[in-house]
Design an enzyme around this catalytic site. Structure first.
Site, PDB file in Angstrom:
ATOM      1  N   ASP A  29       0.629  -0.783   0.482  1.00  0.00           N
ATOM      2  CA  ASP A  29      -0.331   0.095   0.206  1.00  0.00           C
ATOM      3  C   ASP A  29       0.785   1.524  -0.007  1.00  0.00           C
ATOM      4  O   ASP A  29       1.689   0.913   0.814  1.00  0.00           O
ATOM      5  CB  ASP A  29      -0.750  -0.084   0.927  1.00  0.00           C
ATOM      6  CG  ASP A  29      -1.169   1.154   1.262  1.00  0.00           C
ATOM      7  OD1 ASP A  29      -2.930   1.203   0.484  1.00  0.00           O
ATOM      8  OD2 ASP A  29      -1.588   2.345   1.669  1.00  0.00           O
ATOM      9  N   GLU A  31       0.639   5.794   0.631  1.00  0.00           N
ATOM     10  CA  GLU A  31       0.171   6.800   0.491  1.00  0.00           C
ATOM     11  C   GLU A  31       1.118   8.286  -0.418  1.00  0.00           C
ATOM     12  O   GLU A  31       2.816   7.985  -0.099  1.00  0.00           O
ATOM     13  CB  GLU A  31       0.507   7.532   1.807  1.00  0.00           C
ATOM     14  CG  GLU A  31      -0.220   6.670   2.845  1.00  0.00           C
ATOM     15  CD  GLU A  31      -2.172   6.152   2.427  1.00  0.00           C
ATOM     16  OE1 GLU A  31      -2.054   7.203   1.881  1.00  0.00           O
ATOM     17  OE2 GLU A  31      -2.350   5.181   3.617  1.00  0.00           O
ATOM     18  N   HIS A 170      -6.066   4.493   5.820  1.00  0.00           N
ATOM     19  CA  HIS A 170      -4.938   5.694   5.673  1.00  0.00           C
ATOM     20  C   HIS A 170      -3.113   6.131   5.658  1.00  0.00           C
ATOM     21  O   HIS A 170      -3.099   7.208   5.212  1.00  0.00           O
ATOM     22  CB  HIS A 170      -5.202   7.101   5.561  1.00  0.00           C
ATOM     23  CG  HIS A 170      -6.914   7.277   4.220  1.00  0.00           C
ATOM     24  ND1 HIS A 170      -7.325   6.600   3.008  1.00  0.00           N
ATOM     25  CD2 HIS A 170      -8.624   6.805   4.452  1.00  0.00           C
ATOM     26  CE1 HIS A 170      -8.360   6.825   2.959  1.00  0.00           C
ATOM     27  NE2 HIS A 170      -9.108   6.841   3.982  1.00  0.00           N
TER      28      HIS A 170
END
Length: 572
Positions: A29, A31, A170
């Site tokens: 993942d 950001e 997040h």
């Protein structure tokens, strides 16, 4: 009516490919500072490596994006400018992540987003994209779950559905951990549907229609051995040619989602049959592929266009020879070049340091009646057209070029290198760079041509390579062409096999040119196999030799020159 996944033909036990329980997944993942890979940058990477349902490693780091983080992104992720101020930059993080993920299946929730950013980072920093298999949990969820079960396929919704041990917030590592639990939950759902291998999992995704999936039966008759495969269309035309170490497994991959090339997927939709030619080993398969491409020119192979087109640089046969770009080579020629432009650049590089004429007029040795051109006035041509230079006075330049092409002298290369050095010393760096690149191109062409010509000059040689299982891969090469191929399995005396291969090998009559009529691509494939570590020469009718003063002697300079823009300054 198309069959459902539960009624579609399943792979047999020996065709399962890579079992999911033995497959390593790296769930990643990212950001970022925004949603555009060409404008925004990564601020955090989190990844979890799993195998057989167990976590075997984690990777997590903040990344200095080298730019400001928009307030909306700060509010969403909680990652502030202060947090990344002392973080490593992407040029440090990327190689570490690529090493962590090497050899694994890359998994992400909405994988297109993460993969786009990672590929953009590789391109920007000069790393090749490793092209791992990619699995998107969003797409897999939409394939497996009903809308009643999962009205939304957002990570937070799926994490609640599968009771993930980590809540997505997040932040990269937390979201990657949540995605791991979602992945395991989805894999449990596909097992009862007959999906037990990585290949089946990729084929299960929506990009492969049931009709395409049914076509994997076209590979059912193929052997699990090395060879060449040919996809044929409705009129028996050859659509595509390829090679494989395992024919059945490779062809079956064309009917899965792992095949992402648009042209190839179009070809698979047209194909009605797959033929195969079993080969003794990989060298024979590569050579047969080249010959089939030349014979059929299948429209879905990019390499099949003009397979034998090549350009050569030769000295013309006249009283005052000049360099000419031709299609038919002579015994001593420079090449082959894949384009006329590349050959022309080599000619211009040589003309810069060897005073041969550039005009195309045929000049009589007895009564030259031409007028000097501008190059003569500049002192760059002896003007034999106007009688200012005799055949004897012109001949040293011709001999210099002939010796270069034959590998007897490298004086023109020395002169070109001096030009580069003088321009660099005068701080004319752009001119020096252009001359360096021209010399590099010439060296590469000379090196390749002389090496291939050395192989093609040998009437016959026999070579052997270990097959990795205690036996030998054998090849008979005549004038650069593969004339016979075979194997001596473990426990089989190899020399009787060699004798039988030589006795039944193809007769090769040498043709014209440095490669004795052999296609350059085939000679290159054969030579690459011969020079690989472990290959042994068993028999050689004549010595296999390359010229001592050939371009290969410049390899150290070439390596330094191509290593960086400043390489030419230190090369001597």
């Amino acid at each position: 009516m198309d069959p459902s996944p539960t009624t579609a033909a399943q792979l047999s036990f020996d065709e399962l490919g890579s079992p999911l329980r033995e497959t390593t997944f790296v769930v990643v993942d990212l950001e970022t500072t925004g949603g555009r890979a060409d404008e925004d940058a990564i601020t955090e990477i989190g990844a979890v490596k799993v195998r057989g349902g167990e976590v075997v490693g984690e990777f997590a780091t903040l990344v200095d994006p080298g730019r400001g983080i928009p307030p909306t992104i700060v509010a969403l992720t909680g990652i502030t400018q202060a947090m990344v101020a002392d973080a490593p930059t992407m040029d440090t993080v990327l190689p570490a992540f690529l090493e962590f993920a090497a050899g694994a299946v890359l998994v992400a929730h909405n994988a297109g987003f993460d993969v786009t950013f990672l590929r953009a980072a590789c391109e920007r920093l000069g790393y090749p994209w490793p092209k791992p298999p990619v699995l998107c949990t969003v797409r897999l969820a939409r394939r497996v779950l009903t809308r009643d079960e999962a009205p939304s396929c957002k990570l937070s919704a799926l994490a609640r559905l599968f009771r993930a041990g980590t809540e997505p917030v997040h932040r990269a590592l937390a979201d990657a951990r949540a995605t791991v639990d979602v992945l395991h939950g989805l894999l449990e759902r596909v097992g009862p549907l007959g999906v037990h291998s990585l290949e089946e999992l990729l084929a299960f995704l929506p990009e492969v229609t049931p009709a395409q999936r049914r076509k994997r039966e076209l590979a059912a008759h193929l052997p699990n051995s090395p060879g060449v495969y040919l996809f044929r269309g409705p009129r028996e035309e050859v659509l595509y040619v390829g090679t494989a170490s395992d024919l059945r497994r490779r062809v079956r991959q064309y009917f899965t989602a792992s095949e992402g090339r648009r042209r190839v997927r179009e070809m698979v939709g047209i194909a009605e049959r797959v033929d195969a030619v079993e080969c003794a080993h990989a060298l024979e398969a590569e050579v047969r592929e080249l010959r089939l491409l030349a014979a059929h020119q299948p429209r879905y192979n990019r390499r099949s266009k003009f397979p034998h087109r090549a350009w050569w640089v030769v000295l013309t046969d006249e009283a005052f020879p000049r360099l000419s770009v031709v299609r038919a080579p002579r015994p001593t020629a420079l090449g082959p070049f894949s384009s006329r432009n590349a050959a022309t650049e080599a000619v211009e590089a040589l003309q810069d340091v060897v005073p041969v004429r550039r005009c195309t007029t045929r000049i009589s040795a007895r009564r030259p009646d031409g007028r000097p051109c501008a190059l003569a006035e500049l002192g760059r041509c002896g003007a034999p057209c106007a009688g200012r230079q005799s055949v004897e006075e012109y001949s040293p330049a011709v001999r210099l070029l002939a010796d270069l092409l034959a590998g007897r002298s490298d004086e023109p290369l020395v002169r070109l290198r001096r030009q580069v050095e003088h321009l660099a010393e005068a701080e004319r760096f752009e001119d020096a760079s252009a001359r360096r690149d021209r010399l590099v191109g010439l060296l590469r062409a000379l090196t390749r041509g002389q090496r291939l010509a050395a192989v093609a000059a040998v009437p016959e040689l026999v070579a052997a390579r270990p097959d990795g299982e205690g036996g030998w891969e054998l090849a008979v090469v005549r004038h650069g062409r593969l004339a016979a191929a075979g194997v001596a399995r473990r426990g089989v005396p190899p020399m009787p096999v060699v004798d039988a291969l030589q006795a039944g090998a193809e007769t090769v009559l040498p043709g014209d040119g440095p490669l004795r009529g052999a296609p350059a691509d085939e000679v290159a494939v054969v030579r690459r196999w011969l020079v690989r570590p472990g290959t042994r020469l068993v028999r050689c009718g004549e010595p296999w030799r390359e010229p001592a003063r050939g371009a290969a002697a410049w390899q150290d300079w070439l390596d330094r020159a191509t290593a960086g823009a400043a390489g030419y300054a230190a090369a001597d």
